[in-house]
Structure formats: structure tokens, C-alpha cells
Design a protein around this motif. Structure first.
Motif, PDB file in Angstrom:
ATOM      1  N   ARG A 211       0.854  -1.183   0.000  1.00  0.00           N
ATOM      2  CA  ARG A 211       0.000   0.000   0.000  1.00  0.00           C
ATOM      3  C   ARG A 211       0.895   1.240   0.000  1.00  0.00           C
ATOM      4  N   ASP A 212       0.336   2.405  -0.262  1.00  0.00           N
ATOM      5  CA  ASP A 212       1.134   3.624  -0.275  1.00  0.00           C
ATOM      6  C   ASP A 212       1.964   3.707   1.001  1.00  0.00           C
ATOM      7  N   ALA A 213       3.217   4.120   0.853  1.00  0.00           N
ATOM      8  CA  ALA A 213       4.110   4.164   2.011  1.00  0.00           C
ATOM      9  C   ALA A 213       4.885   5.469   2.043  1.00  0.00           C
ATOM     10  N   TYR A 214       4.957   6.049   3.228  1.00  0.00           N
ATOM     11  CA  TYR A 214       5.739   7.251   3.496  1.00  0.00           C
ATOM     12  C   TYR A 214       6.802   6.854   4.513  1.00  0.00           C
ATOM     13  N   ILE A 215       8.071   6.994   4.146  1.00  0.00           N
ATOM     14  CA  ILE A 215       9.167   6.536   4.997  1.00  0.00           C
ATOM     15  C   ILE A 215      10.146   7.692   5.204  1.00  0.00           C
ATOM     16  N   TYR A 216      10.367   8.062   6.467  1.00  0.00           N
ATOM     17  CA  TYR A 216      11.240   9.192   6.772  1.00  0.00           C
ATOM     18  C   TYR A 216      12.307   8.779   7.779  1.00  0.00           C
ATOM     19  N   PHE A 217      13.534   9.113   7.456  1.00  0.00           N
ATOM     20  CA  PHE A 217      14.661   8.848   8.348  1.00  0.00           C
ATOM     21  C   PHE A 217      14.890  10.081   9.219  1.00  0.00           C
ATOM     22  N   ASP A 218      14.893   9.846  10.536  1.00  0.00           N
ATOM     23  CA  ASP A 218      15.057  10.936  11.500  1.00  0.00           C
ATOM     24  C   ASP A 218      16.356  10.794  12.289  1.00  0.00           C
ATOM     25  N   ASN A 219      17.291   9.993  11.781  1.00  0.00           N
ATOM     26  CA  ASN A 219      18.629   9.921  12.391  1.00  0.00           C
ATOM     27  C   ASN A 219      19.480  11.034  11.782  1.00  0.00           C
ATOM     28  N   THR A 220      19.015  12.261  12.049  1.00  0.00           N
ATOM     29  CA  THR A 220      19.497  13.443  11.337  1.00  0.00           C
ATOM     30  C   THR A 220      20.636  14.188  12.031  1.00  0.00           C
ATOM     31  N   MET A 221      21.092  13.704  13.188  1.00  0.00           N
ATOM     32  CA  MET A 221      22.186  14.401  13.871  1.00  0.00           C
ATOM     33  C   MET A 221      23.529  14.118  13.208  1.00  0.00           C
ATOM     34  N   THR A 222      23.517  13.203  12.232  1.00  0.00           N
ATOM     35  CA  THR A 222      24.638  13.016  11.314  1.00  0.00           C
ATOM     36  C   THR A 222      24.018  12.959   9.921  1.00  0.00           C
ATOM     37  N   ASP A 223      24.847  12.754   8.898  1.00  0.00           N
ATOM     38  CA  ASP A 223      24.286  12.666   7.548  1.00  0.00           C
ATOM     39  C   ASP A 223      23.744  11.260   7.266  1.00  0.00           C
ATOM     40  N   ALA A 224      23.633  10.423   8.301  1.00  0.00           N
ATOM     41  CA  ALA A 224      23.139   9.054   8.127  1.00  0.00           C
ATOM     42  C   ALA A 224      21.739   9.041   7.528  1.00  0.00           C
ATOM     43  N   ALA A 225      20.903   9.984   7.912  1.00  0.00           N
ATOM     44  CA  ALA A 225      19.516   9.995   7.419  1.00  0.00           C
ATOM     45  C   ALA A 225      19.472  10.050   5.904  1.00  0.00           C
ATOM     46  N   ALA A 226      20.203  10.982   5.332  1.00  0.00           N
ATOM     47  CA  ALA A 226      20.198  11.123   3.875  1.00  0.00           C
ATOM     48  C   ALA A 226      20.798   9.900   3.201  1.00  0.00           C
ATOM     49  N   ARG A 227      21.895   9.388   3.761  1.00  0.00           N
ATOM     50  CA  ARG A 227      22.535   8.196   3.178  1.00  0.00           C
ATOM     51  C   ARG A 227      21.612   6.992   3.244  1.00  0.00           C
ATOM     52  N   ASN A 228      20.955   6.806   4.397  1.00  0.00           N
ATOM     53  CA  ASN A 228      20.052   5.667   4.553  1.00  0.00           C
ATOM     54  C   ASN A 228      18.843   5.778   3.632  1.00  0.00           C
TER      55      ASN A 228
END
Length: 240
Positions: A211-228
Motif C-alpha cells: 500500500r502507499d508508504a511514506y518513509i522518513y529517516f530521523d537519524n538526522t544528527m549526522t548525515d546518516a539519514a540522507a545516506r540511509n
């Protein structure tokens, strides 16, 4: 099945030189972000009232098909604690609706001190207008109640699958015609990067729900969020 994968926010100084080019002006960060992702989750809407002109700018300066997930005002969740929604919800939705077709789900993140009260939850959910997508992120174990999950299904509200390094229970449930995941870090909240094995778990879980999925990475205190987020897009074959 629409897959939208991004991060929780985009204006982190620690991303400079890692995710954002070293010499890129901060005013150009959002356009750069939009070249790699077609959705973002906004937390600023939780802390303060956003000007109409800001919503208009967000809508007008992002590409066609971009989606803004917005966190509901803390006045709704933390001050009024879900009570008197007729006084709090319409004002927030009126402003957020300026995003028009780019408005995604509304995240209702509850305070850790707010326990589950069936009548309060029922009255709040009944008031939420159709035509919007809502997702509920709880942080008190009393909300892990079969009655709550049934209520969410009745009102087509997504249970927020929230991974918080064991700080709060992570229940992998789908209660609406869409799913919503917030990945804060599996080892250290807001900090740790996900391994490929962990990302494959999330990919398989979402694919199974179909089904439609919205997935957000909030490990944002490093650049890990964008990489993940980029790696999960790869694993799931998402091509913007």
C-alpha cells in the motif's frame, strides 16, 4: 502502491560537506534536496505557527509531485492533549492546506506522558475531517491496545511505525490504506546509521503491506539519514 522516501527535515548544518556541497548556499539546500528526494517531513510546524507565505514558498519552489508531510502543532498534541479538537485542528489544517496537492500525511506525535484514554481518542479521531491522511505516533505503552488499533482502522488513520533504538516499543502494524514509518536510529536514537540488513527488513516489510508508504529517516544528527534514505530507495527500486 506509491513509495515516498525522504528525511525528517533538510536544514542540518552537519550535512554540509557530506550531503550538501561545501560551498552550496543554505538557500539552495532545498532545491538540492529535491534533486534526490520527492518528499520531506517537516517538524517546524510542531513548534510554531508557520506563516502562510512560508507554506506558499514551500509549495511553489518544490517540483511537481513533491510531497510535504507535516507534524501537527504541539498545541493539539501536547498542550490540549487531543482534547477540544474543534478548537485546535481546523486552524492548523487551514494553514497546512496552503500546500494544496503537495500536502501529505499529518503526523500526530503524542507526548511520552500522554496515556491512552479510549473516549478521548475516539472523540478526537471522529472529529478529524476526511480528505486528509493522518498518522499517529505514540510514546506511552498504554496505547498498545487492541481497541486503539481497531479505532485507527475504522478512521483510516495510520499507526506510525517508529523505530527509536529501543526507547519505545516499535510495533509494525498497518491500520490504514497507507503506512507511515519514522526511522530514528536502531542503535542510538537520532544518530546511528542503519545497516543494509536493517534496511532490507524495512523494504520487505513495506513491500509486504503493498500500500502507499511514506518513509522518513530521523537519524538526522549526522548525515546518516540522507545516506540511509538514498540506500533504501536503491533497495526498493524507487526512481523519482
Amino acid at each position: 502502491m506509491t513509495l515516498l522516501i525522504g528525511t525528517s527535515g533538510w536544514t542540518y548544518d552537519c550535512w554540509k560537506g557530506a550531503f550538501y556541497p561545501e560551498k552550496l548556499a543554505k538557500t539552495k539546500w532545498l532545491p538540492h534536496y529535491c534533486t534526490l528526494f520527492n518528499t520531506v517531513e517537516v517538524n517546524a510546524t510542531f513548534y510554531r505557527t508557520i506563516k502562510d507565505s512560508t507554506y506558499e514558498k514551500w509549495r511553489e519552489t518544490t517540483p511537481e509531485g513533491f510531497t510535504w508531510a507535516v507534524k501537527a502543532s504541539r498545541y493539539i498534541t501536547h498542550v490540549k492533549r487531543l482534547k477540544t479538537p474543534e478548537e485546535t485542528v481546523p486552524r492548523f489544517l487551514e494553514s497546512a492546506s496552503i500546500l494544496n496537492e503537495k500536502l501529505g500525511p499529518i503526523l500526530l506525535q503524542l507526548p511520552p506522558t500522554l496515556a491512552y484514554e479510549k473516549e478521548v481518542a475516539r472523540d478526537f479521531f471522529q472529529f478529524l475531517p476526511k480528505g486528509f491522511r493522518f498518522t499517529l505516533e505514540t510514546r506511552h505503552d498504554s496505547w498498545l491496545d487492541d481497541g486503539l488499533f481497531a479505532l485507527l482502522e475504522v478512521h483510516n488513520i495510520a499507526w506510525c511505525v517508529s523505530d527509536t533504538a529501543g526507547k519505545h516499543a516499535c510495533v509494525e502494524a498497518a491500520t490504514a490504506d497507507f503506512v507511515y514509518l519514522r526511522l530514528h536510529g536502531s542503535q542510538e536514537i537520532y544518530m546511528s546509521s542503519y545497516t543494509d540488513e536493517e534496511l532490507e527488513h524495512w523494504a520487505e516489510l513495506v513491500a509486504g503491506w503493498n500500500r502507499d508508504a511514506y518513509i522518513y529517516f530521523d537519524n538526522t544528527m549526522t548525515d546518516a539519514a540522507a545516506r540511509n534514505a538514498l540506500r533504501l530507495k536503491e533497495l526498493m527500486g524507487v526512481d523519482d
